[in-house]
Design an enzyme around this catalytic site. Structure first.
Site, PDB file in Angstrom:
ATOM      1  N   ASP A  19      29.832  88.422  34.126  1.00  0.00           N
ATOM      2  CA  ASP A  19      29.008  87.251  33.855  1.00  0.00           C
ATOM      3  C   ASP A  19      27.802  87.228  34.800  1.00  0.00           C
ATOM      4  O   ASP A  19      27.776  87.935  35.830  1.00  0.00           O
ATOM      5  CB  ASP A  19      29.876  85.999  34.047  1.00  0.00           C
ATOM      6  N   ASP A  26      27.441  80.939  24.515  1.00  0.00           N
ATOM      7  CA  ASP A  26      28.526  80.035  24.875  1.00  0.00           C
ATOM      8  C   ASP A  26      28.799  79.038  23.761  1.00  0.00           C
ATOM      9  O   ASP A  26      29.760  78.281  23.837  1.00  0.00           O
ATOM     10  CB  ASP A  26      28.169  79.267  26.156  1.00  0.00           C
TER      11      ASP A  26
HETATM   12  C1  DGJ Z   1      29.624  81.448  31.258  1.00  0.00           C
HETATM   13  C2  DGJ Z   1      30.252  82.259  30.180  1.00  0.00           C
HETATM   14  O1  DGJ Z   1      29.363  82.436  29.140  1.00  0.00           O
HETATM   15  C3  DGJ Z   1      31.532  81.598  29.721  1.00  0.00           C
HETATM   16  O2  DGJ Z   1      32.083  82.293  28.646  1.00  0.00           O
HETATM   17  C4  DGJ Z   1      32.471  81.555  30.883  1.00  0.00           C
HETATM   18  O3  DGJ Z   1      32.837  82.854  31.254  1.00  0.00           O
HETATM   19  C5  DGJ Z   1      31.837  80.828  32.037  1.00  0.00           C
HETATM   20  N1  DGJ Z   1      30.541  81.342  32.362  1.00  0.00           N
HETATM   21  C6  DGJ Z   1      32.708  80.880  33.259  1.00  0.00           C
HETATM   22  O4  DGJ Z   1      32.107  80.349  34.342  1.00  0.00           O
END
Ligand code: DGJ
Length: 749
Positions: A475, A541
């Protein structure tokens, strides 16, 4: 300081007649003609549809007839648009190469061609015709002590990629501002299509007129960006998925960058792209070099063909993922930071029972990370939450036959973390006193500092050594602001981006078979640079299927479906609050690398039964989905979107019809299936998983197809005249499968 200049071998820009080369590169229906006349810097008289076999005379004619008339009140010779556009050629638009020496010189190089190689062999012939391969053009500006190497690779897919390397051959430092490569597009490409976006709404298309001036998409976020241009296209008016002509560029890089479309006042148009460097970021010492990222360029008779070239290229790579992309369960939207072993094991049991093949533990397992304020950067399993380490979960997952994956955010720290407290100098920031404004309560670890890099690498390697981890979700949750090495104040984004790539590679080298997912606050790192080091992207997301209809549709302009993480989440979307049926969630997620991101303990028996069916269907269809050609159907303004995949041999197809809004006052367009073999006959079957779509009002042919195991029709009919569309309530969809009939082709009517 005055640079010591090496003597010029040739008078600059004086014609060198024995250094004329005209090269025609053809691949998969695309022609690129390279013109090096009299040793001048290379220009591209044609990039676009295949020109067929060209004789030496034809090639001369292509080059000569592309030379524009010299316009009034401008330079007295025709302006020559080089791959590195330059004032020396009369170009007054954006230059391709700029920089300067301490005395202010060097900002307008005058490059000429010294030598060319084709697939490593020196080019001596004047006229050359070739297929996919590699052309390297060595250029120099002796008085200004610069050497440039331009590499052009027409690839098997018809994609062209171009990059440049500049070397400082002088004796004083050369501060590089920009190395941007440009490609010409014809006057008829009068419309632009590129993308905008923000968190949870990545890759939103925008169309505009390609007029005089610069359509400049600059990104100084230190990551690709939710708002990245993605692919910057110029097309004929109204270019669609299967009609019109389109030219597009994409820069394969995850740091600061720019894409641009420029039309100068005399009409010449270019598409261009390059890394965006901050002042002082790349200063080349004597003999030092800088290489730009690849600029990928696609041409298509329609947007689908332009996309296929990217897809075929990505699929041809040696390290490309297999078509058996494992069904994944990611626990993020199921548990967030609530890491409870019993609950997570229960989730694993439920997932395995449904047919899930990979289980990913997301954020919250390490250090003091109980929420997003603390612990980031301390890649040590939290003894508080995991007193016996991760083995009780990992063993459980692997015993159930699933692979285990783990979340990391290797480039980041919370200020409230062990690592940030011990090494505040490892944080990127303007100076040793101050830090950039926080974003998601976090700062960026300076991976260009060897100690910081080794620290994070060793912490991750220790975990990969200790546990059976086959997958990393990597991430990156913030933009980079004031990203400098604190001790010097020198901008660090360029090196930071390369360091992140290097870290990915080193982890993979140490653990062959390890897969990495590129995620950045969802889909803020989707580019072909990061995909040289990773195996899929997280598109967004936002898992709301209505939003994903749009985002997946356009993410696939660059990426084939197998590289796009696509999950089924709970009925009510966590990011939009909308409610959707499982059927709509399932058919939306099916066209990607399928995952589940849902607290399965909250799902009803009926939902679990349906979910099992979606997973089974995905497994049955993934070979087709991940080898087939994407087809997005042009349906005008229709609110029913239709798209699917066709197998390369056109024997099978799987399509979806998705209602993204309520029907307005116009009739729905008929269902057509572009790309089928017109001479073949196909059995068309509506495919309904779970609950029947709301408001499905089926035409007669559909009812008959449901009664009789499909209807059989000629490919030409399906492609051309089509079938009346069913009515559907908004945010409902149906699947349609197609199978070529072999042997008995008599239709059940
Ligand atoms: C952002 C990501 O896109 C999510 O899927 C998740 O992993 C969160 N961060 C976790 O902090």
């Amino acid at each position: 300081m005055t640079p010591t200049r090496r003597p010029a071998e040739h008078p600059v820009l004086a014609p060198v007649p024995d250094r004329t080369h005209r090269i025609h590169l053809r691949s998969a229906g695309v022609s690129v003609v390279l013109d090096v006349t009299d040793g001048r810097a290379p220009a591209i008289p044609h990039w676009g549809a295949d020109l067929g076999e060209l004789s030496a005379n034809d090639l001369d004619a292509v080059c000569e007839s592309a030379v524009e008339a010299a316009v009034n009140n401008a330079v007295d010779v025709p302006v020559r648009l080089g791959i590195l556009p330059a004032q020396a050629d009369g170009w007054l638009g954006r230059p391709g190469l700029t920089g300067s020496r301490p005395d202010g010189s060097g900002w307008a190089p005058r490059l000429h061609t010294e030598a060319i190689t084709l697939d490593g062999q020196p080019l001596t012939a004047t006229h050359v015709q070739s297929g996919p391969g590699r052309v390297v053009i060595k250029l120099a500006d002796e008085p200004q002590s610069l050497a440039v190497e331009l590499t052009l690779e027409p690839l098997d897919s018809g994609l062209l990629r171009v990059r440049g390397t500049v070397t400082n051959t002088g004796e004083t430092p050369y501060a590089l501002d920009e190395l941007t490569v440009a490609l010409p597009v014809p006057a008829r490409a009068s419309e632009l299509l590129d993308f905008a976006g923000r968190w949870a709404r990545e890759r939103t298309p925008q169309r505009s007129t390609f007029g005089v001036g610069t359509h400049l998409r600059e990104n100084r976020r230190g990551r690709t960006g939710a708002d990245s241009a993605h692919v910057l296209h110029a097309g004929t008016p109204g270019v669609g998925f299967s009609h019109g002509e389109v030219w597009g560029v994409h820069l394969g890089f995850s740091g600061n960058h720019r894409h641009l479309a420029e039309q100068v006042n005399t009409g010449t148009k270019i598409l261009a792209g390059g890394e965006m460097l901050t002042a002082g970021e790349v200063v080349l010492d004597p003999d030092a070099s800088y290489t730009s990222p690849w600029l990928y360029a696609t041409y298509g008779a329609g947007l689908d063909q332009a996309a296929h070239r990217f897809h075929r290229f990505l699929r041809s790579r040696e390290h490309h993922v297999s078509t058996r992309r494992p069904v994944t369960l990611n626990v993020w939207e199921a548990v967030y930071f609530d890491h409870d072993l019993a609950r997570l094991r229960d989730l694993a049991d439920r997932a395995a029972e449904l047919g899930v093949e990979r289980y990913v533990l997301d954020d919250g397992w390490f250090g003091s990370r109980r929420d997003d304020h603390s612990g980031l950067g301390d890649w040590v399993v939290s003894a508080e939450v995991w007193p016996d380490g991760l083995s009780p979960l990992i063993d459980h997952v692997t015993d159930l036959g699933m692979e285990f994956g783990l979340w990391f955010e290797p480039e980041m720290v919370n200020e409230d973390s062990e690592v940030a407290r011990a090494h505040p100098e490892w944080i990127l920031g303007p100076d040793s006193e101050q830090l950039p404004v926080e974003s998601r309560h976090q700062q960026v670890l300076n991976l260009t500092i060897p100690g910081a890099y080794e620290h994070v690498k060793n912490q991750i390697l220790a975990l990969l050594d200790e546990y059976d981890i086959g997958y990393i979700k990597w991430d990156q949750n913030r933009d980079l602001l004031e990203a400098a090495t604190r001790a010097t104040g020198r901008a660090a984004t360029h090196e930071q981006t390369l360091a992140a790539y290097r870290l990915m590679d080193e982890l993979k080298a140490a653990h062959p078979g390890l897969e990495i997912e590129a995620c950045a606050s969802g889909g803020a790192r989707v580019d072909l640079g990061v995909l040289e080091h990773t195996d899929r992207v997280w598109v967004s997301d936002c898992i709301d299927p209505l939003e994903r209809q749009l985002m997946n549709r356009w993410t696939s302009q660059l990426l084939p479906l197998e590289l796009m993480g696509s999950h089924i989440a709970s009925g009510r979307s966590h990011t939009t609050g909308r409610l959707h049926t499982l059927s709509f969630r399932g058919l939306t997620a099916l066209f990607g690398h399928l995952g589940i991101e849902w607290d399965l303990a909250q799902a009803s028996e009926a939902e679990l039964t349906e979910l099992r069916a979606w997973i089974a269907l995905y497994k049955e269809q993934r070979e087709l989905l991940f080898t087939g050609d994407l087809v997005r159907v042009d349906r005008g303004e229709d609110v029913q979107w239709m798209y699917g995949v066709l197998s390369p041999g056109r024997d099978q197809g799987l399509f979806v019809l998705a209602a993204v809004d309520r029907q307005g006052t116009s009739q729905h367009a008929r269902l057509t299936f572009p790309g089928l073999d017109p001479a073949a006959r196909y059995r068309l079957r509506p495919l309904i998983i779970g609950e029947r779509p709301h408001g499905l009002n089926a035409p007669a042919w559909w009812q008959r197809a449901e009664e009789q195991d499909g209807i059989v029709l000629p490919g030409g009919v399906l492609t051309t005249s089509g079938l009346a569309a069913p009515l559907l309530d908004p945010e409902q969809g149906v699947l349609l499968s197609l199978t070529r009939e072999h042997g008995d082709t008599s239709s059940p009517r």
